[in-house]
Design an enzyme around this catalytic site. Sequence first.
Site, mmCIF file in Angstrom:
data_model
loop_
_atom_site.group_PDB
_atom_site.id
_atom_site.type_symbol
_atom_site.label_atom_id
_atom_site.label_comp_id
_atom_site.label_asym_id
_atom_site.label_seq_id
_atom_site.Cartn_x
_atom_site.Cartn_y
_atom_site.Cartn_z
ATOM 1 N N TYR A 35 -2.431 5.364 -4.428
ATOM 2 C CA TYR A 35 -3.348 6.459 -4.295
ATOM 3 C C TYR A 35 -3.055 7.931 -4.696
ATOM 4 C CZ TYR A 35 -6.199 3.749 -0.695
ATOM 5 O OH TYR A 35 -6.946 3.155 0.031
ATOM 6 N N HIS A 72 -13.437 -2.684 -1.291
ATOM 7 C CA HIS A 72 -12.133 -2.097 -0.546
ATOM 8 C C HIS A 72 -12.609 -2.773 0.981
ATOM 9 C CE1 HIS A 72 -9.779 1.467 -0.468
ATOM 10 N NE2 HIS A 72 -9.360 1.029 0.735
ATOM 11 N N ASP A 108 -11.039 -9.407 -4.251
ATOM 12 C CA ASP A 108 -10.642 -9.371 -2.960
ATOM 13 C C ASP A 108 -11.877 -9.230 -2.072
ATOM 14 O OD1 ASP A 108 -11.096 -6.824 -2.377
ATOM 15 O OD2 ASP A 108 -8.973 -6.441 -2.514
ATOM 16 N N THR A 143 -6.197 2.236 -6.843
ATOM 17 C CA THR A 143 -7.418 2.149 -6.241
ATOM 18 C C THR A 143 -8.563 3.195 -6.641
ATOM 19 O OG1 THR A 143 -6.186 1.178 -4.457
ATOM 20 C CG2 THR A 143 -8.502 1.875 -3.865
ATOM 21 N N SER A 193 0.898 -1.214 -0.145
ATOM 22 C CA SER A 193 0.024 -0.008 0.014
ATOM 23 C C SER A 193 0.825 1.170 -0.257
ATOM 24 C CB SER A 193 -0.895 -0.116 1.223
ATOM 25 O OG SER A 193 -1.383 1.282 1.450
ATOM 26 N N LYS A 242 -8.169 -1.493 -9.027
ATOM 27 C CA LYS A 242 -8.651 -2.038 -7.952
ATOM 28 C C LYS A 242 -9.912 -1.254 -7.386
ATOM 29 C CE LYS A 242 -7.540 -3.240 -3.180
ATOM 30 N NZ LYS A 242 -8.230 -2.307 -2.592
HETATM 31 C C1 LIG Z 1 -7.256 -1.754 7.601
HETATM 32 C C2 LIG Z 1 -7.412 -1.856 6.080
HETATM 33 C C3 LIG Z 1 -6.544 -0.949 5.415
HETATM 34 C C4 LIG Z 1 -6.718 -0.902 4.037
HETATM 35 N N1 LIG Z 1 -5.890 -0.066 3.223
HETATM 36 C C5 LIG Z 1 -5.882 0.101 1.974
HETATM 37 C C6 LIG Z 1 -5.162 0.626 1.231
HETATM 38 O O1 LIG Z 1 -4.100 1.493 1.744
HETATM 39 N N2 LIG Z 1 -5.236 0.766 -0.445
HETATM 40 C C7 LIG Z 1 -6.122 0.088 -0.897
HETATM 41 O O2 LIG Z 1 -6.353 -0.046 -2.134
HETATM 42 N N3 LIG Z 1 -6.938 -0.933 -0.069
HETATM 43 C C8 LIG Z 1 -6.837 -0.763 1.264
HETATM 44 N N4 LIG Z 1 -7.676 -1.569 1.907
HETATM 45 C C9 LIG Z 1 -8.587 -2.651 1.166
HETATM 46 C C10 LIG Z 1 -7.774 -3.843 0.834
HETATM 47 O O3 LIG Z 1 -6.989 -3.919 -0.022
HETATM 48 C C11 LIG Z 1 -9.067 -4.954 0.540
HETATM 49 O O4 LIG Z 1 -9.820 -4.539 -0.645
HETATM 50 C C12 LIG Z 1 -9.967 -5.686 1.601
HETATM 51 O O5 LIG Z 1 -9.140 -5.544 2.749
HETATM 52 C C13 LIG Z 1 -10.165 -6.855 1.014
HETATM 53 O O6 LIG Z 1 -11.193 -7.650 2.030
HETATM 54 P P1 LIG Z 1 -10.696 -8.534 3.387
HETATM 55 O O7 LIG Z 1 -10.040 -7.384 4.408
HETATM 56 O O8 LIG Z 1 -12.167 -8.755 3.764
HETATM 57 O O9 LIG Z 1 -9.952 -9.649 2.729
HETATM 58 C C14 LIG Z 1 -7.759 -1.931 3.275
HETATM 59 C C15 LIG Z 1 -8.268 -2.724 4.050
HETATM 60 C C16 LIG Z 1 -8.454 -2.786 5.504
HETATM 61 C C17 LIG Z 1 -9.026 -3.913 6.213
#
Ligand SMILES: Cc1cc2nc3c(=O)[nH]c(=O)nc-3n(C[C@H](O)[C@H](O)[C@H](O)COP(=O)(O)O)c2cc1C
Length: 353
Positions: free
Chosen positions: A129, A249, A280, A156, A106, A225
């Site tokens: 981002y 997300h 995801d 994203t 990230s 994404k």
């Molecule tokens: C704590 C947390 C932080 C996240 N930070 C980002 C990020 O910095 N960039 C991004 O594209 N997605 C971010 N996401 C989304 C994840 O990439 C992903 O889409 C999501 O966690 C998938 O679902 P899951 O947690 O049920 O496996 C974040 C998700 C969580 C839970």
Amino acid sequence: MRPLTIAEYEAIARARLHSAVWDYYSAGADDEVTLRENRAAFKRIRLRPRALASVGDVDLRTTLLGAEVSMPIGVAPTAIHGAACDEGECATAQAAGALNALMIASTESTRPLEEVAQSASGPLWFQLYFSQQTHALAERLVRRAEAAGYRALVVTVDSPRWGRKERSIRSEASYDWPPSGNFADEADEADEVADDDEGQDDAAAITWDDIAWLQSITSLPIVLKGILTAEDAARAVAQGVAGIVVSNHGGRQLDGVMPTIEALPEVVAAVAGRCEVYLDGGVRRGADALKALALGARAVFVGRPILWGLAADGAAGAQHTLELLRDELALTMTLAGRPTLASLDASLIQCLG
Ligand SMILES: Cc1cc2nc3c(=O)[nH]c(=O)nc-3n(C[C@H](O)[C@H](O)[C@H](O)COP(=O)(O)O)c2cc1C
């Protein structure tokens, strides 16, 4: 006793983490309907197994944008691994590397992307981002990612503003968050601060034109994404992206959108093989991965399970969460009579209704 399931890792993480960190990691937006639905939708899907198939050893190796990986399960980009364990994203990179699984790092990591790359022995993609105001900052990150050996950029596209994670809003001030790893450079810090001061709410969110700009400054493949519809998938393919992550997300942005496993079929149909499609959101069992692969995903990524593994046991915990999912996937493929990735298709899924 080592945990047997991702759910056991979740329980350990919940007990260990500061409550503000737990809230931040676990929260979804608003009423958390989409957060819950991501899981529930997987459970609603029934499998149609084939009997007496020659199952033998299961081979999970595949390629993701040309990179060879040991399994179609990788690490989704999540922010602030340093709140789960001291080594932060370096531990995650070590864990993924030990299994030759893909990690998407990230922008909001607590370790600089170069250090993450040094800790990695498997393929890395960089999640980016940016806003219309921060092209200069984005370009510096892209150059750094290129130099450090990242093999793709994951933009994203579901976050023109931040969703309201209400549980986290309540508790976030009670924790001393580790600083950002990627913005130690003065110019970048200045850019980031400028962006923060205006607030993301005032920054002009990126559009398709900004994706075209990104394509014009780099030869790295670009993955979008956060695509959930056939319309956007078709547009993405027309614009020449290399991949799409069907993602909401993890339920943290627009609450009420469809669970990702339900969005996947229309995206796969619209793409019609013209770019790679991943998913995801809510993958907690090998059988969840199996269902997504059967419906046309080339790979799935996990977000929170990795954070839980890090919280429980650092790099070893993150590695073990991936191993659990890998072993469950191999077992479900065997039991379903589909021992190869090539043998997975929609006939494995029972259509209801
Ligand atoms: C704590 C947390 C932080 C996240 N930070 C980002 C990020 O910095 N960039 C991004 O594209 N997605 C971010 N996401 C989304 C994840 O990439 C992903 O889409 C999501 O966690 C998938 O679902 P899951 O947690 O049920 O496996 C974040 C998700 C969580 C839970």
